[in-house]
Write an enzyme that holds these catalytic residues in place. Structure first.
Site, PDB file in Angstrom:
ATOM      1  N   GLU A   1       0.843  -1.204   0.000  1.00 14.69           N
ATOM      2  CA  GLU A   1       0.000   0.000   0.000  1.00 14.69           C
ATOM      3  C   GLU A   1       0.882   1.260   0.000  1.00 14.69           C
ATOM      4  O   GLU A   1       0.699   2.191   0.790  1.00 14.69           O
ATOM      5  CB  GLU A   1      -0.941   0.007   1.205  1.00 14.69           C
ATOM      6  CG  GLU A   1      -1.941  -1.138   1.225  1.00 14.69           C
ATOM      7  CD  GLU A   1      -2.979  -1.066   0.111  1.00 14.69           C
ATOM      8  OE1 GLU A   1      -2.993  -0.074  -0.648  1.00 14.69           O
ATOM      9  OE2 GLU A   1      -3.770  -2.019  -0.017  1.00 14.69           O
TER      10      GLU A   1
ATOM     11  N   HIS B   1     -17.616  10.990   0.415  1.00 16.63           N
ATOM     12  CA  HIS B   1     -18.160  10.689   1.747  1.00 16.63           C
ATOM     13  C   HIS B   1     -17.479  11.536   2.818  1.00 16.63           C
ATOM     14  O   HIS B   1     -18.133  12.219   3.604  1.00 16.63           O
ATOM     15  CB  HIS B   1     -18.014   9.193   2.036  1.00 16.63           C
ATOM     16  CG  HIS B   1     -18.542   8.338   0.929  1.00 16.63           C
ATOM     17  ND1 HIS B   1     -19.872   8.342   0.587  1.00 16.63           N
ATOM     18  CD2 HIS B   1     -17.930   7.481   0.052  1.00 16.63           C
ATOM     19  CE1 HIS B   1     -20.060   7.520  -0.439  1.00 16.63           C
ATOM     20  NE2 HIS B   1     -18.896   6.992  -0.774  1.00 16.63           N
TER      21      HIS B   1
ATOM     22  N   ASP C   1     -25.151  14.778   8.491  1.00 13.46           N
ATOM     23  CA  ASP C   1     -26.067  14.868   7.350  1.00 13.46           C
ATOM     24  C   ASP C   1     -27.508  14.942   7.859  1.00 13.46           C
ATOM     25  O   ASP C   1     -28.015  14.003   8.476  1.00 13.46           O
ATOM     26  CB  ASP C   1     -25.873  13.649   6.453  1.00 13.46           C
ATOM     27  CG  ASP C   1     -26.718  13.705   5.188  1.00 13.46           C
ATOM     28  OD1 ASP C   1     -27.464  14.687   5.030  1.00 13.46           O
ATOM     29  OD2 ASP C   1     -26.629  12.775   4.374  1.00 13.46           O
TER      30      ASP C   1
END
Length: 422
Positions: free
Chosen positions: A131, A394, A317
């Site tokens: 990674e 997001h 939200d």
């Protein structure tokens, strides 16, 4: 020991498997079996070359046990040689019993400590950076590479650094370092693999990947084809990834905290974003995040409490008032819904665009999103629209919610000045 390549790892990696160049690099799509192939290859080579020791590296040490360490244990079981290896779960560390060769695991939290690693048997001749896209600083990478040195009196001896990652942004230093012909590092073999070479993907996974070619061609280039994300049209351009001392910044009176929450469950993750805002100097420091699917409201509340943010003001939200109420009933008393209205998205974006943004390297999902959050394109004309894509958003949405308090205060200050004729 003989390995049937076709039965053990399948196709797509023959040249990579046999490569002995100093840098052996693979960027690949999701499901391209690159990590599993590397794990099997490393175990096979440890058994084949008695002088070899392996250093496995990720950006942060606490991510190693559930990734590379687990993959290497899986590879040992796959090759049916578990009886030849000893596992130290606490380190973690793996020892090849017949010779005492080691597989060591370290994080890049402090690269200078890695350079002093020594081994009892043979040479620390190999490194595997998994990674690698999480590594924000090329110099940290190079500092560790310098520890892969020395020699051994064996005609088959070779040193090698293996690098694997999923590509996200073409601006990352990995592209120029390994994949651009003019700037590529000396003695590099670099390859791109995709899910199409993974014979063991089931039909559901394969169909899910292939559906992206129709639903979201741009995302398909990255997720399915293993290609670089296109940086053109970035919503936020004035950002950098750099370490900073969050404790020191919190002590400054001019800094205000900002916490935002975007809900998700099955397909989308719950996203939680934490920042410190210096209004006077127009700087935002993003210092923490949470990003996970399948989170119930109770688990979200527990996560916020475990991070020590239960008493902070959190803007969530407002499309899910029931979720906000449930989280509040679970002890997160200061959570409120975001104000939504005409142009609220663009107003929030424009406000953030007026800041310099510094992102802590531990916020790997935030880094991925901000590198790929771009303005949408008109399908007919090809021109950029004044609205962002509905993707990689997001944490971007959670971040924007968290900034709402400052946008409102700025608007009130402007109104007051206008009313006074200033």
């Amino acid at each position: 020991m003989k390995i049937n390549m076709k039965e053990t790892i399948g196709g797509g990696y023959n040249r990579f498997w046999n490569c002995k160049q100093f840098y052996r690099v693979v960027k690949g799509s999701r499901g391209s079996k690159k990590s599993k192939t590397i794990a099997i290859n490393k175990i096979y080579r440890i058994m084949k070359y008695p002088w070899a020791n392996l250093l496995v590296i990720r950006r942060f040490s606490n991510t190693l046990k559930q990734s590379c360490y687990t993959d290497l244990k899986w590879a040992i079981n796959k090759l049916q040689v578990k009886h030849l290896f000893k596992f130290n779960e606490s380190m973690p560390e793996i020892t090849y019993i017949p010779t005492g060769q080691k597989i060591l695991f370290r994080g890049l939290d402090d690269p200078l400590k890695i350079t002093s690693i020594t081994v009892d048997t043979g040479v620390l001749s190999w490194a595997w950076f998994e990674e690698a896209f999480e590594i924000e600083d090329q110099h940290k990478f190079e500092t560790v590479v310098e520890s892969i040195r020395g020699s051994f009196d064996d005609k088959d001896f070779f040193k090698q650094v293996t690098v694997s990652f999923n590509p996200w942004s073409e601006q990352h230093w990995l592209k120029a370092y390994f994949f651009d012909e003019k700037t590529q590092a000396f003695d590099t073999f670099a390859v791109t693999t995709t899910y199409k070479c993974n014979e063991w993907l089931d039909k559901q996974d394969r169909d899910r990947y292939e559906s992206l070619y129709t639903k979201n061609p741009r995302r398909a280039r990255i997720v399915c084809d293993g290609e670089w994300g296109v940086a053109d049209g970035l919503v936020y351009e004035n950002f950098m990834v750099n370490e900073f001392d969050i404790s020191e910044l919190r002590g400054r009176p001019s800094f205000k905290s900002a916490f935002g929450l975007d809900f998700g469950y099955t397909q989308d993750p719950t996203a939680f974003c934490c920042s410190l805002v210096d209004i006077e100097n127009s700087i935002i420091y993003v210092f923490d995040e949470y990003y996970e699917q399948g989170m119930s409201n109770k688990k979200i509340a527990q996560m916020i409490e475990s991070k020590g943010y239960s008493k902070e003001r959190i803007i969530a939200d407002s499309a899910e008032p029931k979720s906000i109420d449930e989280i509040k009933s679970n002890g997160i008393r200061r959570i409120t819904g975001a104000r939504k209205g005409k142009d609220s998205i663009n107003n929030g974006i424009q406000f953030i665009q007026g800041f310099k943004v510094v992102v802590h390297p531990t916020c790997v999902n935030f880094i991925k999103e901000i590198n790929n959050y771009i303005y949408d394109t008109d399908r007919k004309t090809g021109k950029r629209l004044n609205k962002p894509i509905d993707d990689f958003n997001h944490l971007m949405d959670a971040w924007r919610y968290s900034m709402e308090q400052f946008v409102v205060k700025k608007s009130l200050r402007t109104l007051n000045k206008e009313s006074l004729g200033l």
